[in-house]
Design an enzyme around this catalytic site. Structure first.
Site, PDB file in Angstrom:
ATOM      1  N   LEU A   1       0.690  -1.320  -0.026  1.00  0.00           N
ATOM      2  CA  LEU A   1       0.095  -0.154   0.032  1.00  0.00           C
ATOM      3  C   LEU A   1       0.963   1.420  -0.162  1.00  0.00           C
ATOM      4  O   LEU A   1       0.352   2.335  -0.322  1.00  0.00           O
ATOM      5  CB  LEU A   1      -0.977  -0.058   1.314  1.00  0.00           C
ATOM      6  CG  LEU A   1      -2.169  -0.840   1.009  1.00  0.00           C
ATOM      7  CD1 LEU A   1      -3.125  -0.784   2.521  1.00  0.00           C
ATOM      8  CD2 LEU A   1      -3.008  -0.669  -0.163  1.00  0.00           C
TER       9      LEU A   1
ATOM     10  N   ASP B   1     -11.234   7.080  15.485  1.00  0.00           N
ATOM     11  CA  ASP B   1     -11.581   8.068  16.575  1.00  0.00           C
ATOM     12  C   ASP B   1     -10.227   9.318  16.762  1.00  0.00           C
ATOM     13  O   ASP B   1     -10.520  10.536  17.197  1.00  0.00           O
ATOM     14  CB  ASP B   1     -11.938   7.585  17.652  1.00  0.00           C
ATOM     15  CG  ASP B   1     -10.785   6.753  18.512  1.00  0.00           C
ATOM     16  OD1 ASP B   1     -10.369   5.630  17.626  1.00  0.00           O
ATOM     17  OD2 ASP B   1     -10.342   6.740  19.536  1.00  0.00           O
TER      18      ASP B   1
ATOM     19  N   TYR C   1      -0.256   9.429  13.410  1.00  0.00           N
ATOM     20  CA  TYR C   1      -1.228   8.460  12.907  1.00  0.00           C
ATOM     21  C   TYR C   1      -2.728   9.015  12.651  1.00  0.00           C
ATOM     22  O   TYR C   1      -3.228   8.892  11.372  1.00  0.00           O
ATOM     23  CB  TYR C   1      -1.356   7.369  13.933  1.00  0.00           C
ATOM     24  CG  TYR C   1      -2.542   6.399  13.847  1.00  0.00           C
ATOM     25  CD1 TYR C   1      -2.482   5.243  12.891  1.00  0.00           C
ATOM     26  CD2 TYR C   1      -3.911   6.412  14.407  1.00  0.00           C
ATOM     27  CE1 TYR C   1      -3.565   4.527  12.621  1.00  0.00           C
ATOM     28  CE2 TYR C   1      -4.754   5.535  14.420  1.00  0.00           C
ATOM     29  CZ  TYR C   1      -4.692   4.841  13.526  1.00  0.00           C
ATOM     30  OH  TYR C   1      -5.668   3.786  13.247  1.00  0.00           O
TER      31      TYR C   1
ATOM     32  N   LYS D   1      -4.334   9.201   8.818  1.00  0.00           N
ATOM     33  CA  LYS D   1      -5.869   8.627   8.699  1.00  0.00           C
ATOM     34  C   LYS D   1      -6.798   9.658   8.051  1.00  0.00           C
ATOM     35  O   LYS D   1      -7.636   9.323   7.153  1.00  0.00           O
ATOM     36  CB  LYS D   1      -6.314   7.758   9.915  1.00  0.00           C
ATOM     37  CG  LYS D   1      -5.519   6.794  10.212  1.00  0.00           C
ATOM     38  CD  LYS D   1      -5.708   5.427   9.563  1.00  0.00           C
ATOM     39  CE  LYS D   1      -7.007   5.027   9.354  1.00  0.00           C
ATOM     40  NZ  LYS D   1      -7.005   3.583   8.426  1.00  0.00           N
TER      41      LYS D   1
HETATM   42  N1  LIG Z   1      -6.382  -0.926  16.062  1.00  0.00           N
HETATM   43  C1  LIG Z   1      -7.150  -0.130  16.568  1.00  0.00           C
HETATM   44  O1  LIG Z   1      -7.161   0.307  17.724  1.00  0.00           O
HETATM   45  C2  LIG Z   1      -7.999   0.874  15.613  1.00  0.00           C
HETATM   46  C3  LIG Z   1      -8.821   1.959  15.998  1.00  0.00           C
HETATM   47  C4  LIG Z   1      -9.610   2.788  15.090  1.00  0.00           C
HETATM   48  C5  LIG Z   1      -9.327   2.311  14.031  1.00  0.00           C
HETATM   49  N2  LIG Z   1      -8.618   1.425  13.358  1.00  0.00           N
HETATM   50  C6  LIG Z   1      -8.583   1.222  12.005  1.00  0.00           C
HETATM   51  O2  LIG Z   1      -9.300  -0.012  11.737  1.00  0.00           O
HETATM   52  C7  LIG Z   1      -8.532  -0.666  10.409  1.00  0.00           C
HETATM   53  C8  LIG Z   1      -8.133  -2.013  10.809  1.00  0.00           C
HETATM   54  O3  LIG Z   1      -7.337  -1.782  11.918  1.00  0.00           O
HETATM   55  P1  LIG Z   1      -6.645  -3.330  12.522  1.00  0.00           P
HETATM   56  O4  LIG Z   1      -6.445  -2.919  14.085  1.00  0.00           O
HETATM   57  O5  LIG Z   1      -7.452  -4.330  12.047  1.00  0.00           O
HETATM   58  O6  LIG Z   1      -5.138  -3.606  12.000  1.00  0.00           O
HETATM   59  P2  LIG Z   1      -4.148  -4.309  12.195  1.00  0.00           P
HETATM   60  O7  LIG Z   1      -4.325  -5.609  12.939  1.00  0.00           O
HETATM   61  O8  LIG Z   1      -2.864  -3.503  12.830  1.00  0.00           O
HETATM   62  O9  LIG Z   1      -3.707  -4.852  10.683  1.00  0.00           O
HETATM   63  C9  LIG Z   1      -3.264  -4.174   9.473  1.00  0.00           C
HETATM   64  C10 LIG Z   1      -3.003  -4.864   8.372  1.00  0.00           C
HETATM   65  O10 LIG Z   1      -2.531  -3.995   7.520  1.00  0.00           O
HETATM   66  C11 LIG Z   1      -1.346  -4.650   6.593  1.00  0.00           C
HETATM   67  N3  LIG Z   1      -0.689  -3.866   6.097  1.00  0.00           N
HETATM   68  C12 LIG Z   1       0.411  -2.799   6.826  1.00  0.00           C
HETATM   69  N4  LIG Z   1       1.185  -2.307   5.896  1.00  0.00           N
HETATM   70  C13 LIG Z   1       0.852  -2.583   4.615  1.00  0.00           C
HETATM   71  C14 LIG Z   1       1.429  -2.665   3.298  1.00  0.00           C
HETATM   72  N5  LIG Z   1       2.302  -1.547   3.041  1.00  0.00           N
HETATM   73  N6  LIG Z   1       0.810  -3.117   2.334  1.00  0.00           N
HETATM   74  C15 LIG Z   1      -0.149  -4.009   2.390  1.00  0.00           C
HETATM   75  N7  LIG Z   1      -0.766  -4.200   3.597  1.00  0.00           N
HETATM   76  C16 LIG Z   1      -0.105  -3.581   4.991  1.00  0.00           C
HETATM   77  C17 LIG Z   1      -0.856  -5.707   7.730  1.00  0.00           C
HETATM   78  O11 LIG Z   1      -0.138  -6.520   7.028  1.00  0.00           O
HETATM   79  P3  LIG Z   1       1.164  -7.418   7.839  1.00  0.00           P
HETATM   80  O12 LIG Z   1       0.447  -8.046   8.751  1.00  0.00           O
HETATM   81  O13 LIG Z   1       1.651  -8.102   6.722  1.00  0.00           O
HETATM   82  O14 LIG Z   1       1.985  -6.187   8.446  1.00  0.00           O
HETATM   83  C18 LIG Z   1      -2.213  -6.069   8.464  1.00  0.00           C
HETATM   84  O15 LIG Z   1      -2.775  -7.007   7.742  1.00  0.00           O
HETATM   85  C19 LIG Z   1      -7.527   0.307  10.170  1.00  0.00           C
HETATM   86  O16 LIG Z   1      -7.790   1.210   9.085  1.00  0.00           O
HETATM   87  C20 LIG Z   1      -7.237   1.135  11.229  1.00  0.00           C
HETATM   88  O17 LIG Z   1      -6.555   2.443  11.005  1.00  0.00           O
HETATM   89  C21 LIG Z   1      -7.913   0.527  14.423  1.00  0.00           C
END
Ligand SMILES: NC(=O)c1ccc[n+]([C@@H]2O[C@H](COP(=O)([O-])OP(=O)(O)OC[C@H]3O[C@@H](n4cnc5c(N)ncnc54)[C@H](OP(=O)(O)O)[C@@H]3O)[C@@H](O)[C@H]2O)c1
Length: 306
Positions: A39, A104, A127, A131
């Site tokens: 990405l 958030d 971050y 976003k």
């Molecule tokens: N985590 C939170 O507390 C939180 C809170 C609010 C919103 N969100 C949003 O919710 C969504 C899902 O979050 P999540 O917690 O499920 O995320 P996560 O568990 O950190 O997973 C992130 C994913 O993105 C992939 N990724 C990272 N860099 C990449 C790249 N350069 N190319 C392709 N893939 C890449 C990772 O792949 P690898 O495993 O290979 O690294 C992983 O599959 C995101 O948009 C996040 O911003 C998250």
């Protein structure tokens, strides 16, 4: 509906993993992960999109290391800020629907009550800034898109607060936990289920499609707590089922736990718009927590801490 091609990005992540399970009745699901798609590289995104020609692209991939982003802003900006715009351009070219997740952390947390979608963002950290740039890039391209803003994501796998607390409870006799940030812990399972419910309506042959409902929607569990409250609840509920004994829990202030990235004090999101538009509401965070703990207790998937 079964032949709808749905491409999921971020399969190894918390939300991406759950999406593949919850979406399976909606169409033909494929997923692509790093390094097959990077990405941070626009060419890589365009190549995958043009080869896959999905009717629906769901981007659950992101740079989510909030503290690390402070010293790695360019990569965070490429993945979180630029890539969503490229995905939106490709989706628009194909006439497909883009589903994307936001946070958030686009808000500064100074509002007295829950944030609504029209509140002015003012992110406190890199971050959140990246976003927000991603949300704005999608909006400026237009087309068919849904941006779901969620908060405090955790689940039965991945890097998250719940699994960290369960691990630390086995290692330490005392835990000091921030008690002055308010929000709603939201399970990856609930996020994926709500996404599937909304898509089943939008994609149904007799359904009304997106029909002008492109936009940003808050999507978080109901209720509110602090990180301290969340830790206390999850540890109390885990006694006896996950072999956890509760350490001494000490509530502390954010200022007592300095980290590279500043966090908003108020992360509460009003999900009224989601309910009124799609008839979808997420359960109370404590109920969602019970379900995740049940999954862990059943050992399916196996209980692994990061
Ligand atoms: N985590 C939170 O507390 C939180 C809170 C609010 C919103 N969100 C949003 O919710 C969504 C899902 O979050 P999540 O917690 O499920 O995320 P996560 O568990 O950190 O997973 C992130 C994913 O993105 C992939 N990724 C990272 N860099 C990449 C790249 N350069 N190319 C392709 N893939 C890449 C990772 O792949 P690898 O495993 O290979 O690294 C992983 O599959 C995101 O948009 C996040 O911003 C998250």
């Amino acid at each position: 509906m079964r032949n709808v091609k749905i491409l999921v990005l971020g399969r190894t992540g918390q939300v991406g993993w759950e999406l593949r399970h919850k979406l399976s009745c909606l169409g033909q699901i494929t997923s692509v992960e790093y390094p097959e798609i990077d990405l941070s590289q626009a060419d890589s995104i365009r190549k995958v999109m043009r080869a896959a020609e999905p009717a629906v692209i769901i981007n659950a991939a992101a740079y989510t290391a909030v503290d690390k982003a402070e010293s790695d802003p360019d990569l965070a900006a490429a993945i979180n800020g630029t890539a969503p715009g490229v995905l939106a351009e490709e989706a628009r070219q194909l006439g497909s629907l883009l589903v994307h997740y936001s946070t958030d952390y686009v808000f500064d947390g100074t509002k007295e009550c829950s944030y609504v979608e029209t509140d002015t963002p003012n992110p406190l950290n890199i971050y959140g800034k990246t976003k927000l740039a991603g949300d704005q890039a999608i909006e400026s391209v237009g087309g068919n898109y849904l941006i779901f803003r969620t908060s405090w994501v955790y689940g039965s796998r991945g890097n998250n607060f719940l699994l960290t607390m369960l691990r630390l409870a086995k290692e330490r006799t005392e835990l000091r936990i921030v008690d002055d940030q308010v929000g709603a812990p939201t399970s990856s399972e609930c996020i994926a289920q709500a996404t599937a419910n909304i898509l089943s309506r939008v994609l149904a042959p007799a359904g009304d499609g997106l029909d002008g409902r492109s936009g940003i929607y808050n999507l978080a569990c109901a209720g509110e707590t602090t990180w301290f409250g969340f830790a206390k609840a999850l540890l109390t509920k885990s006694v006896g089922t996950l072999g956890v004994s509760i350490p001494s829990l000490i509530p502390i202030k954010t200022s007592d736990y300095p980290r590279p990235a500043q966090r908003p004090a108020n992360s509460r999101l009003s999900c009224r718009r989601l309910a009124e538009t799609f008839g979808v509401g997420l359960p109370h965070w404590e109920h969602a927590l019970d379900l995740v703990l049940e999954t862990l207790a059943e050992g399916n998937p196996p209980f692994t801490t990061p």
